[in-house]
Design a protein around this motif. Structure first.
Motif, PDB file in Angstrom:
ATOM      1  N   ILE A 129      87.814  91.400  76.928  1.00 63.68           N
ATOM      2  CA  ILE A 129      86.597  91.754  76.194  1.00 63.68           C
ATOM      3  C   ILE A 129      86.830  91.318  74.747  1.00 63.68           C
ATOM      4  O   ILE A 129      87.632  91.919  74.031  1.00 63.68           O
ATOM      5  CB  ILE A 129      86.320  93.266  76.249  1.00 63.68           C
ATOM      6  N   ALA A 130      86.182  90.229  74.355  1.00 67.84           N
ATOM      7  CA  ALA A 130      86.421  89.623  73.049  1.00 67.84           C
ATOM      8  C   ALA A 130      85.297  89.994  72.089  1.00 67.84           C
ATOM      9  O   ALA A 130      84.134  89.634  72.307  1.00 67.84           O
ATOM     10  CB  ALA A 130      86.518  88.107  73.190  1.00 67.84           C
ATOM     11  N   CYS A 131      85.650  90.711  71.023  1.00 74.30           N
ATOM     12  CA  CYS A 131      84.647  91.266  70.101  1.00 74.30           C
ATOM     13  C   CYS A 131      84.651  90.534  68.768  1.00 74.30           C
ATOM     14  O   CYS A 131      85.692  90.430  68.112  1.00 74.30           O
ATOM     15  CB  CYS A 131      84.938  92.743  69.833  1.00 74.30           C
ATOM     16  N   ASP A 132      83.487  90.065  68.355  1.00 73.80           N
ATOM     17  CA  ASP A 132      83.351  89.463  67.034  1.00 73.80           C
ATOM     18  C   ASP A 132      81.884  89.540  66.618  1.00 73.80           C
ATOM     19  O   ASP A 132      81.007  89.846  67.429  1.00 73.80           O
ATOM     20  CB  ASP A 132      83.833  88.010  67.028  1.00 73.80           C
ATOM     21  N   ILE A 133      81.635  89.265  65.333  1.00 74.38           N
ATOM     22  CA  ILE A 133      80.262  89.272  64.833  1.00 74.38           C
ATOM     23  C   ILE A 133      79.815  87.880  64.391  1.00 74.38           C
ATOM     24  O   ILE A 133      78.666  87.686  64.011  1.00 74.38           O
ATOM     25  CB  ILE A 133      80.088  90.265  63.659  1.00 74.38           C
ATOM     26  N   ASN A 134      80.726  86.907  64.438  1.00 75.70           N
ATOM     27  CA  ASN A 134      80.420  85.562  63.962  1.00 75.70           C
ATOM     28  C   ASN A 134      80.551  84.561  65.102  1.00 75.70           C
ATOM     29  O   ASN A 134      81.646  84.152  65.467  1.00 75.70           O
ATOM     30  CB  ASN A 134      81.349  85.175  62.806  1.00 75.70           C
ATOM     31  N   GLU A 135      79.427  84.146  65.643  1.00 69.44           N
ATOM     32  CA  GLU A 135      79.460  83.223  66.773  1.00 69.44           C
ATOM     33  C   GLU A 135      79.776  81.796  66.339  1.00 69.44           C
ATOM     34  O   GLU A 135      80.242  80.987  67.143  1.00 69.44           O
ATOM     35  CB  GLU A 135      78.123  83.252  67.513  1.00 69.44           C
ATOM     36  N   ASP A 136      79.536  81.473  65.068  1.00 72.35           N
ATOM     37  CA  ASP A 136      79.809  80.113  64.593  1.00 72.35           C
ATOM     38  C   ASP A 136      81.281  79.758  64.729  1.00 72.35           C
ATOM     39  O   ASP A 136      81.629  78.643  65.125  1.00 72.35           O
ATOM     40  CB  ASP A 136      79.367  79.957  63.133  1.00 72.35           C
ATOM     41  N   TYR A 137      82.165  80.706  64.364  1.00 70.17           N
ATOM     42  CA  TYR A 137      83.593  80.458  64.508  1.00 70.17           C
ATOM     43  C   TYR A 137      83.965  80.269  65.972  1.00 70.17           C
ATOM     44  O   TYR A 137      84.723  79.369  66.331  1.00 70.17           O
ATOM     45  CB  TYR A 137      84.397  81.626  63.939  1.00 70.17           C
TER      46      TYR A 137
END
Length: 260
Positions: A129-137
């Motif tokens: 489960i990979a959590c982030d707020i920046n899809e561009d990276y």
């Protein structure tokens, strides 16, 4: 709590890390020039320009070709210093294999280097489960997840990690995860830790990155909330009877918390 209340794999892993830390301390006494690097130069306490650093990589790094490809792509990114060091990533993968993990949480994905690193060693039915707020990276790494044949193991959640962790808890997934890696905004590190501790099963491991914060934890400045938050969590972990811990001077410092 008696040692054998923890699964054998976790106990062995803790002992191995203790030996590694002791060896590191002896090396530090023998090579006093090994000091903290600056934030701009490296995430490693041993600077990247050090011959000893290159020796370590030459004699220990076993990097999957697609993982290396993603690392080199990320190195060209203006924010490349946010990437987990390759030697640290290898340790995370070895720990995931050691405890035979199937379910992993990652808080802070960046380009997905460590996501790929862990997915590669999970069984075919495992998931991150990979959590982030920046899809561009993340878009940098996603094609390589597919190229490596592990895209189906990665469940990417683009939203605040706290929201994802709360959703996992609400759906009854407490104490079902084996491993968690925390490397996101430092102001929330304590909240991430507490929620991951509820999600991780006994004998599981929580890895917390950047616990040395380029040495700034030695004297947190007033108003520096990130450094203060890391320092307070470090102090809390020292006394947290719910876990056994090892703080390693690897990368920018990583603490491994073994849930009892």
């Amino acid at each position: 709590m008696p040692l054998f209340s923890v699964p054998k794999e976790a106990a062995v892993g803790t002992a191995m890390l203790g030996v590694a830390f002791a060896a590191g301390m002896l090396a530090g006494k023998r090579y006093p020039s090994l000091v903290f690097g600056t934030p701009k130069s490296s995430k490693s306490i041993i600077g990247k320009s050090s011959p000893l650093w290159q020796y370590i990589l030459d004699h220990s790094l076993r990097e999957h070709p697609i993982l290396k490809k993603l690392r080199l792509l990320t190195t060209d990114h203006p924010c490349s210093r946010m990437m987990v060091s390759c030697d640290q990533a290898q340790l995370m993968a070895n720990l995931v294999k050691l405890i035979k993990a199937k379910k992993v949480i990652e808080i802070g994905v960046f380009t997905g280097y460590n996501t790929l690193n862990m997915a590669l060693v999970l069984p075919d039915n495992g998931r991150v489960i990979a959590c982030d707020i920046n899809e561009d990276y993340v878009k940098i790494g996603k094609p390589l997840w597919k190229e490596a044949g592990v895209e189906h193991k990665i469940d990417l959640r683009i939203k605040p990690a706290i929201q994802t962790l709360d959703e996992l808890l609400a759906s009854g997934e407490a104490e079902t995860f084996d491993f968690a890696f925390i490397d996101a905004d430092k102001e929330s590190c304590n909240e991430y830790y507490e929620k991951c501790l509820r999600l991780i099963k006994k004998g599981g491991i929580i890895a917390i990155d950047n616990v040395l914060w380029s040495g700034r934890v030695l004297k947190p400045r007033k108003g520096d909330l990130a450094t203060q938050s890391i320092h307070h969590l470090n102090e809390k972990l020292l006394r947290d009877a719910r876990v056994n811990i090892s703080m390693l001077p690897m990368g920018d410092g990583v603490t491994l918390a073994f849930k009892l």
